[in-house]
Design an enzyme around this catalytic site. Structure first.
Site, PDB file in Angstrom:
ATOM      1  N   HIS A 280       7.194   4.978  10.741  1.00 31.84           N
ATOM      2  CA  HIS A 280       8.014   4.139  11.530  1.00 31.84           C
ATOM      3  C   HIS A 280       9.201   4.812  12.306  1.00 31.84           C
ATOM      4  O   HIS A 280       9.924   5.688  11.999  1.00 31.84           O
ATOM      5  CB  HIS A 280       8.869   3.004  10.582  1.00 31.84           C
ATOM      6  CG  HIS A 280       9.593   3.515   9.413  1.00 31.84           C
ATOM      7  ND1 HIS A 280      10.939   3.183   9.727  1.00 31.84           N
ATOM      8  CD2 HIS A 280       9.458   4.336   8.437  1.00 31.84           C
ATOM      9  CE1 HIS A 280      11.517   3.866   8.781  1.00 31.84           C
ATOM     10  NE2 HIS A 280      10.870   4.468   7.876  1.00 31.84           N
TER      11      HIS A 280
ATOM     12  N   ARG B  94      11.990  -1.644   4.718  1.00 27.79           N
ATOM     13  CA  ARG B  94      12.182  -2.409   6.088  1.00 27.79           C
ATOM     14  C   ARG B  94      10.414  -2.218   6.306  1.00 27.79           C
ATOM     15  O   ARG B  94      10.143  -3.181   7.141  1.00 27.79           O
ATOM     16  CB  ARG B  94      12.775  -1.864   7.026  1.00 27.79           C
ATOM     17  CG  ARG B  94      14.348  -2.512   6.681  1.00 27.79           C
ATOM     18  CD  ARG B  94      15.198  -1.643   7.801  1.00 27.79           C
ATOM     19  NE  ARG B  94      15.098   0.118   7.725  1.00 27.79           N
ATOM     20  CZ  ARG B  94      15.755   0.806   8.335  1.00 27.79           C
ATOM     21  NH1 ARG B  94      16.561   0.404   9.265  1.00 27.79           N
ATOM     22  NH2 ARG B  94      15.422   2.200   8.258  1.00 27.79           N
TER      23      ARG B  94
ATOM     24  N   CYS C 204       5.873   5.019   4.600  1.00 27.18           N
ATOM     25  CA  CYS C 204       7.349   5.079   4.235  1.00 27.18           C
ATOM     26  C   CYS C 204       7.845   4.511   2.987  1.00 27.18           C
ATOM     27  O   CYS C 204       7.435   3.064   3.067  1.00 27.18           O
ATOM     28  CB  CYS C 204       8.306   5.352   5.231  1.00 27.18           C
ATOM     29  SG  CYS C 204       9.996   6.004   4.856  1.00 27.18           S
TER      30      CYS C 204
ATOM     31  N   ASP D 153      10.725   3.324   2.773  1.00 26.42           N
ATOM     32  CA  ASP D 153      11.671   2.163   3.699  1.00 26.42           C
ATOM     33  C   ASP D 153      11.527   1.028   3.366  1.00 26.42           C
ATOM     34  O   ASP D 153      10.423   0.432   3.670  1.00 26.42           O
ATOM     35  CB  ASP D 153      11.621   2.523   5.208  1.00 26.42           C
ATOM     36  CG  ASP D 153      12.806   2.007   5.795  1.00 26.42           C
ATOM     37  OD1 ASP D 153      13.120   0.827   5.811  1.00 26.42           O
ATOM     38  OD2 ASP D 153      13.524   2.718   6.470  1.00 26.42           O
TER      39      ASP D 153
END
Ligand code: CO
Length: 289
Positions: free
Chosen positions: A171, A119, A115, A117
């Site tokens: 995730h 994080r 992803c 993302d």
């Protein structure tokens, strides 16, 4: 930054000094001693031109090299450049020929499909250095059969870099998956997340039995990874590779934002024949917890 001749005003009080690859100063910006605030309205064009660091004078001033004839520079993210220099120095200190070696060749063992993302930084969470993992990321770690970008990464990784492992890593807490679960209207991205909604529809009964949204979100994150592993396995690229006897395993993992740990979803496919059995087993396993 606003240019006025060879000067420009700085709207964000950055201390910046940008040099060319040959070490020549292109422009600089910094606080001038004795001035507490940056006067954005003042015109610095009357200041004396500076040739190196401008922090020696009063007020805020930004300076551009008179020899630099390029277009007005973009706003400079000075902290990122400073971080980059520190990182490059640190890497060189640890291994003096690190960059020279990498510049010559990359030999990653793995292709990571994850992803976007922020994080979930691919290399970092598995402790790998640049050069050790080939990475493709998009919102919600999707492998769409007509996505030329993803297919090109997969083909390049397999045929040119000869990676032996493709890892699809989702995730928990994925915002893209949650938007798909909730039918949120976020604009253009809804069309991309429609693929996650297809996963949601396909596994409606598995999701419907979970009473809390948090549980359905977690489960959809897991099922989405399993479906994307299946999609990787169904590409002509992977099927051809297996047909040619190339050792290639496709893995499905999920990462937890809350503790930084990866979990194997138990879907590791190494041949065409294993695919449906692995897929069924992994889907059933998601019911366990
Ligand atoms: Co995500």
């Amino acid at each position: 930054m606003i240019f006025a001749g060879n000067y420009f005003r700085c709207a964000n009080r950055e201390s910046v000094r940008v040099v060319s690859s040959a070490g020549r100063a292109l422009f600089a910006c910094g606080p001038m001693a004795g001035s507490e605030t940056h006067d954005e309205g003042s015109n610095h064009a009357e200041q004396e031109p500076l040739t190196t660091d401008c922090r020696q004078v009063t007020g805020w001033i930004c300076w551009r090299s008179q020899n630099h004839t390029g277009a007005a520079p973009m706003r400079v993210l000075s902290q990122l450049f400073a971080n980059n220099r520190a990182w490059a120095e640190d890497m060189t200190r640890r291994e003096p020929d690190f960059f020279a070696r990498l510049a010559h060749q990359q030999t990653p063992q793995y292709l990571w499909i994850g992803c976007s993302d922020s994080r979930v930084p691919a290399n970092q969470i598995v402790g790998l250095l640049p050069g050790e993992m080939f990475v493709h990321r998009n919102v919600a770690n999707l492998v769409v059969h007509t996505d030329l970008n993803c297919l090109a990464a997969l083909q390049f990784a397999g045929a040119v870099l000869r990676v032996h492992h493709v890892i699809v890593c989702g995730h928990y807490g994925c915002g893209g998956v949650l938007a798909a679960l909730r039918d949120d209207n976020l604009g253009l991205i809804d069309n991309w997340l429609r693929h996650v909604q297809d996963v949601r529809s396909k596994h409606h009964s598995r999701l419907a039995r979970l009473p809390r949204e948090q549980q359905r979100h977690d489960r959809l994150c897991e099922l989405n990874v399993i479906e994307q592993v299946a999609n990787v396995c169904q590409t002509t690229i992977v099927r051809e590779a297996w047909k040619r006897g190339h050792d290639l395993a496709v893995h499905g993992w999920i990462y937890s934002l809350s503790n930084g740990l990866l979990q194997d979803l138990g879907m590791c496919v190494t041949s065409d024949l294993e695919m449906s059995k692995c897929y069924e087993a992994a889907c059933i396993r998601t019911n366990d917890d």
